[in-house]
Design a protein around this motif. Structure first.
Motif, PDB file in Angstrom:
ATOM      1  N   GLY A 232       7.314 -60.248  29.426  1.00 35.75           N
ATOM      2  CA  GLY A 232       8.382 -61.235  29.283  1.00 35.75           C
ATOM      3  C   GLY A 232       7.918 -62.668  29.258  1.00 35.75           C
ATOM      4  O   GLY A 232       8.739 -63.575  29.067  1.00 35.75           O
ATOM      5  N   HIS A 233       6.612 -62.902  29.446  1.00 34.46           N
ATOM      6  CA  HIS A 233       6.127 -64.271  29.569  1.00 34.46           C
ATOM      7  C   HIS A 233       4.787 -64.466  28.853  1.00 34.46           C
ATOM      8  O   HIS A 233       3.926 -63.590  28.886  1.00 34.46           O
ATOM      9  N   THR A 234       4.654 -65.606  28.214  1.00 37.67           N
ATOM     10  CA  THR A 234       3.359 -66.061  27.717  1.00 37.67           C
ATOM     11  C   THR A 234       3.325 -67.555  27.990  1.00 37.67           C
ATOM     12  O   THR A 234       4.083 -68.326  27.390  1.00 37.67           O
ATOM     13  N   GLU A 235       2.454 -67.961  28.917  1.00 40.02           N
ATOM     14  CA  GLU A 235       2.433 -69.357  29.356  1.00 40.02           C
ATOM     15  C   GLU A 235       1.013 -69.797  29.666  1.00 40.02           C
ATOM     16  O   GLU A 235       0.175 -68.981  30.067  1.00 40.02           O
ATOM     17  N   ILE A 236       0.773 -71.075  29.477  1.00 37.41           N
ATOM     18  CA  ILE A 236      -0.451 -71.703  29.956  1.00 37.41           C
ATOM     19  C   ILE A 236      -0.041 -72.614  31.102  1.00 37.41           C
ATOM     20  O   ILE A 236       0.792 -73.512  30.936  1.00 37.41           O
ATOM     21  N   VAL A 237      -0.594 -72.355  32.283  1.00 38.97           N
ATOM     22  CA  VAL A 237      -0.172 -73.057  33.499  1.00 38.97           C
ATOM     23  C   VAL A 237      -1.375 -73.746  34.130  1.00 38.97           C
ATOM     24  O   VAL A 237      -2.417 -73.119  34.350  1.00 38.97           O
TER      25      VAL A 237
ATOM     26  N   GLU B 159      -3.667 -76.129  45.166  1.00 37.63           N
ATOM     27  CA  GLU B 159      -3.128 -74.858  45.631  1.00 37.63           C
ATOM     28  C   GLU B 159      -1.599 -74.881  45.653  1.00 37.63           C
ATOM     29  O   GLU B 159      -0.977 -75.719  46.300  1.00 37.63           O
ATOM     30  N   GLY B 160      -1.007 -73.946  44.918  1.00 37.22           N
ATOM     31  CA  GLY B 160       0.442 -73.810  44.920  1.00 37.22           C
ATOM     32  C   GLY B 160       1.212 -74.834  44.126  1.00 37.22           C
ATOM     33  O   GLY B 160       2.439 -74.866  44.169  1.00 37.22           O
ATOM     34  N   LYS B 161       0.510 -75.691  43.364  1.00 33.63           N
ATOM     35  CA  LYS B 161       1.161 -76.707  42.532  1.00 33.63           C
ATOM     36  C   LYS B 161       1.026 -76.302  41.067  1.00 33.63           C
ATOM     37  O   LYS B 161      -0.082 -76.268  40.533  1.00 33.63           O
ATOM     38  N   PHE B 162       2.156 -76.022  40.416  1.00 28.42           N
ATOM     39  CA  PHE B 162       2.151 -75.479  39.064  1.00 28.42           C
ATOM     40  C   PHE B 162       2.697 -76.494  38.049  1.00 28.42           C
ATOM     41  O   PHE B 162       3.699 -77.152  38.301  1.00 28.42           O
ATOM     42  N   ARG B 163       2.026 -76.556  36.914  1.00 30.35           N
ATOM     43  CA  ARG B 163       2.507 -77.389  35.809  1.00 30.35           C
ATOM     44  C   ARG B 163       2.368 -76.591  34.519  1.00 30.35           C
ATOM     45  O   ARG B 163       1.259 -76.224  34.125  1.00 30.35           O
ATOM     46  N   ILE B 164       3.495 -76.298  33.876  1.00 33.27           N
ATOM     47  CA  ILE B 164       3.472 -75.503  32.644  1.00 33.27           C
ATOM     48  C   ILE B 164       3.111 -76.407  31.465  1.00 33.27           C
ATOM     49  O   ILE B 164       3.810 -77.379  31.167  1.00 33.27           O
ATOM     50  N   LEU B 165       2.014 -76.049  30.796  1.00 33.39           N
ATOM     51  CA  LEU B 165       1.547 -76.824  29.645  1.00 33.39           C
ATOM     52  C   LEU B 165       2.096 -76.272  28.337  1.00 33.39           C
ATOM     53  O   LEU B 165       2.314 -77.013  27.382  1.00 33.39           O
ATOM     54  N   GLY B 166       2.302 -74.964  28.293  1.00 33.55           N
ATOM     55  CA  GLY B 166       2.803 -74.341  27.071  1.00 33.55           C
ATOM     56  C   GLY B 166       3.439 -73.008  27.376  1.00 33.55           C
ATOM     57  O   GLY B 166       3.097 -72.349  28.365  1.00 33.55           O
ATOM     58  N   ARG B 167       4.385 -72.613  26.528  1.00 31.93           N
ATOM     59  CA  ARG B 167       5.069 -71.320  26.705  1.00 31.93           C
ATOM     60  C   ARG B 167       5.473 -70.797  25.343  1.00 31.93           C
ATOM     61  O   ARG B 167       5.479 -71.523  24.341  1.00 31.93           O
ATOM     62  N   THR B 168       5.848 -69.529  25.306  1.00 32.77           N
ATOM     63  CA  THR B 168       6.284 -68.946  24.041  1.00 32.77           C
ATOM     64  C   THR B 168       7.661 -69.484  23.652  1.00 32.77           C
ATOM     65  O   THR B 168       8.517 -69.711  24.512  1.00 32.77           O
ATOM     66  N   ARG B 169       7.841 -69.678  22.354  1.00 34.72           N
ATOM     67  CA  ARG B 169       9.131 -70.149  21.846  1.00 34.72           C
ATOM     68  C   ARG B 169      10.024 -68.989  21.401  1.00 34.72           C
ATOM     69  O   ARG B 169      11.190 -69.200  21.057  1.00 34.72           O
ATOM     70  N   ASP B 170       9.459 -67.790  21.362  1.00 34.95           N
ATOM     71  CA  ASP B 170      10.256 -66.615  20.981  1.00 34.95           C
ATOM     72  C   ASP B 170       9.748 -65.405  21.758  1.00 34.95           C
ATOM     73  O   ASP B 170       9.903 -65.353  22.966  1.00 34.95           O
ATOM     74  N   ASP B 171       9.139 -64.452  21.070  1.00 32.63           N
ATOM     75  CA  ASP B 171       8.657 -63.248  21.746  1.00 32.63           C
ATOM     76  C   ASP B 171       7.475 -63.558  22.659  1.00 32.63           C
ATOM     77  O   ASP B 171       6.592 -64.347  22.316  1.00 32.63           O
ATOM     78  N   ALA B 172       7.447 -62.919  23.824  1.00 35.65           N
ATOM     79  CA  ALA B 172       6.248 -62.953  24.654  1.00 35.65           C
ATOM     80  C   ALA B 172       5.223 -61.993  24.056  1.00 35.65           C
ATOM     81  O   ALA B 172       5.555 -61.145  23.219  1.00 35.65           O
ATOM     82  N   VAL B 173       3.978 -62.115  24.472  1.00 34.65           N
ATOM     83  CA  VAL B 173       2.922 -61.276  23.920  1.00 34.65           C
ATOM     84  C   VAL B 173       3.236 -59.794  24.117  1.00 34.65           C
ATOM     85  O   VAL B 173       3.142 -58.988  23.185  1.00 34.65           O
ATOM     86  N   GLY B 174       3.599 -59.414  25.345  1.00 32.14           N
ATOM     87  CA  GLY B 174       3.877 -58.007  25.614  1.00 32.14           C
ATOM     88  C   GLY B 174       5.038 -57.481  24.791  1.00 32.14           C
ATOM     89  O   GLY B 174       5.025 -56.334  24.325  1.00 32.14           O
ATOM     90  N   GLU B 175       6.049 -58.315  24.609  1.00 39.59           N
ATOM     91  CA  GLU B 175       7.199 -57.932  23.790  1.00 39.59           C
ATOM     92  C   GLU B 175       6.782 -57.726  22.346  1.00 39.59           C
ATOM     93  O   GLU B 175       7.208 -56.766  21.681  1.00 39.59           O
ATOM     94  N   ALA B 176       5.930 -58.618  21.838  1.00 39.06           N
ATOM     95  CA  ALA B 176       5.438 -58.481  20.464  1.00 39.06           C
ATOM     96  C   ALA B 176       4.620 -57.201  20.308  1.00 39.06           C
ATOM     97  O   ALA B 176       4.747 -56.483  19.309  1.00 39.06           O
ATOM     98  N   TYR B 177       3.793 -56.891  21.295  1.00 37.26           N
ATOM     99  CA  TYR B 177       3.008 -55.651  21.253  1.00 37.26           C
ATOM    100  C   TYR B 177       3.927 -54.436  21.181  1.00 37.26           C
ATOM    101  O   TYR B 177       3.687 -53.503  20.401  1.00 37.26           O
ATOM    102  N   ASP B 178       4.983 -54.429  21.995  1.00 37.43           N
ATOM    103  CA  ASP B 178       5.881 -53.274  22.008  1.00 37.43           C
ATOM    104  C   ASP B 178       6.622 -53.125  20.682  1.00 37.43           C
ATOM    105  O   ASP B 178       6.824 -52.002  20.191  1.00 37.43           O
ATOM    106  N   LYS B 179       7.018 -54.234  20.085  1.00 36.55           N
ATOM    107  CA  LYS B 179       7.727 -54.167  18.797  1.00 36.55           C
ATOM    108  C   LYS B 179       6.804 -53.703  17.681  1.00 36.55           C
ATOM    109  O   LYS B 179       7.194 -52.899  16.826  1.00 36.55           O
ATOM    110  N   VAL B 180       5.570 -54.194  17.690  1.00 36.61           N
ATOM    111  CA  VAL B 180       4.601 -53.761  16.678  1.00 36.61           C
ATOM    112  C   VAL B 180       4.246 -52.296  16.901  1.00 36.61           C
ATOM    113  O   VAL B 180       4.114 -51.518  15.951  1.00 36.61           O
TER     114      VAL B 180
END
Length: 354
Positions: free
Chosen positions: A153-158, A163-184
């Motif tokens: 459900g997720h594809t992100e670069i964090v 320690e414990g401080k998160f900043r999301i730099l990039g994320r998927t705009r549609d399908d997550a990687v795992g979702e794309a694998y399952d559809k293919v």
């Protein structure tokens, strides 16, 4: 245990402490007991894959019912394997989100009930923080660190600035990687979940059908895989219109190479741009052999340490939730008993306060 051992631990004390963690964000019911935030005493996972396979994917209502059916059994099994009782537990952790709301609710209600009955601290935990801090169960994390999160459900670069401080730099705009694998995988006539089948076929393929890479804007760390999925379907239709059998192995290799090329290139670019001292691979797709090998090679070239959890800690499990909850435990940042399941939950907002 002696009388002193039975006294509850508290944040900042030297006494060993035990976190009982529950994970029910999707289709795995998992309960773990972790000592000191790092020592996994038990990590019991009850998978629903066989149940959902007949539907070609997870059915949320069925997932919720299955969690209810096995929760008590899994808690008892986790305690038994760990060799502890409920009176030895010092805190209850639970996946608060993101995930399927009905599935999350089962875990949240169970955790709140345990915390209230035992008068223990409750720690609502972010699912992706769990995937990231699964790495802390196998090695020390050096900060700043760059996490590549790849799951169903997720594809992100964090970026972990500390320690414990998160900043999301990039994320998927549609399908997550795992979702794309399952559809293919479905298009290649594999059963659910299809990711491992595609990976295995791609590894054994002698040929490759080169498929497009979606790089998006030059400076973007975001992802898009819907076009790649469509390209696979177009290749299959093209072959059949010509009266030919599609070369599934070459397609699997082409698909996997495209995914790996994009996610690893962007992750390494982000690691360099933000002076990361370490790269972390996280999430269910982190079990993908092709991805692990490619990222390991790139990190070696860049002289960057790489942490990857073992396969059993890549997929959804409660030990990773305990590892992330430990960040809050040590700072005394607890949740109230009015904790709610959060199907859409900000990782950055969940960051530790201290």
């Amino acid at each position: 245990m002696n009388e002193t051992d039975n006294q509850a631990a508290s944040p900042g004390s030297d006494k060993p402490y035990y976190i009982l963690a529950l994970e029910t964000s999707c289709d795995e019911t998992s309960v773990a007991v972790v000592r000191g935030g790092r020592e996994v005493l038990s990590n019991v996972v009850s998978s629903q894959i066989d149940t959902h396979r007949q539907f070609g994917g997870v059915v949320p209502e069925i997932a919720s019912r299955k969690h209810v059916e096995v929760m008590t059994i899994i808690v008892e099994e986790a305690l038994s394997q760990a060799g502890v009782s409920l009176t030895d537990i010092d805190a209850i952790a639970v996946t608060q989100g993101p995930g399927l709301v009905g599935a999350l609710l089962v875990g949240v209600v169970a955790a709140k009930s345990l915390a209230m009955a035992l008068e223990l601290p409750l720690i609502g935990t972010h699912h992706i923080a769990g995937h990231i801090y699964a790495n802390a169960l196998v090695g020390d994390i050096e900060y700043p660190a760059l996490a590549l999160v790849v799951s169903g459900g997720h594809t992100e670069i964090v970026l972990l600035e500390s320690e414990g401080k998160f900043r999301i730099l990039g994320r998927t705009r549609d399908d997550a990687v795992g979702e794309a694998y399952d559809k293919v995988a479905r298009a290649l006539q594999f059963p659910y979940p299809g990711g491992p089948y595609v990976d295995k076929l791609a590894q054994s393929a002698e040929d490759e059908i080169v498929l497009p890479r979606s790089w998006l804007e030059p400076d973007s760390y975001d992802f898009s895989f819907s076009g790649l999925k469509s390209a696979v379907l177009a290749e299959i239709n093209r072959s059949r219109m010509k009266g030919e059998s599609p070369d599934f192995s070459a397609l699997a290799r082409g698909f996997q190479q495209s995914v790996i090329d994009v996610v690893t290139t962007k992750a390494m670019r982000a690691a360099a741009a933000f002076s990361a001292r370490q790269v972390l691979l996280c999430g269910g797709v982190a079990a993908n052999r092709g991805l692990r090998e490619r990222l390991a090679a790139l990190c070696e070239e860049a002289s960057l340490p790489l942490l990857i959890p073992p396969h059993k800690l890549c997929t959804d499990n409660a030990a990773m939730i305990a590892a992330a909850a430990d960040l809050k435990w040590r700072r005394g940042e607890f949740s109230s008993l009015d904790l709610k399941a959060e199907p859409v939950f900000s990782l950055e907002d969940w960051s530790v306060q201290g």
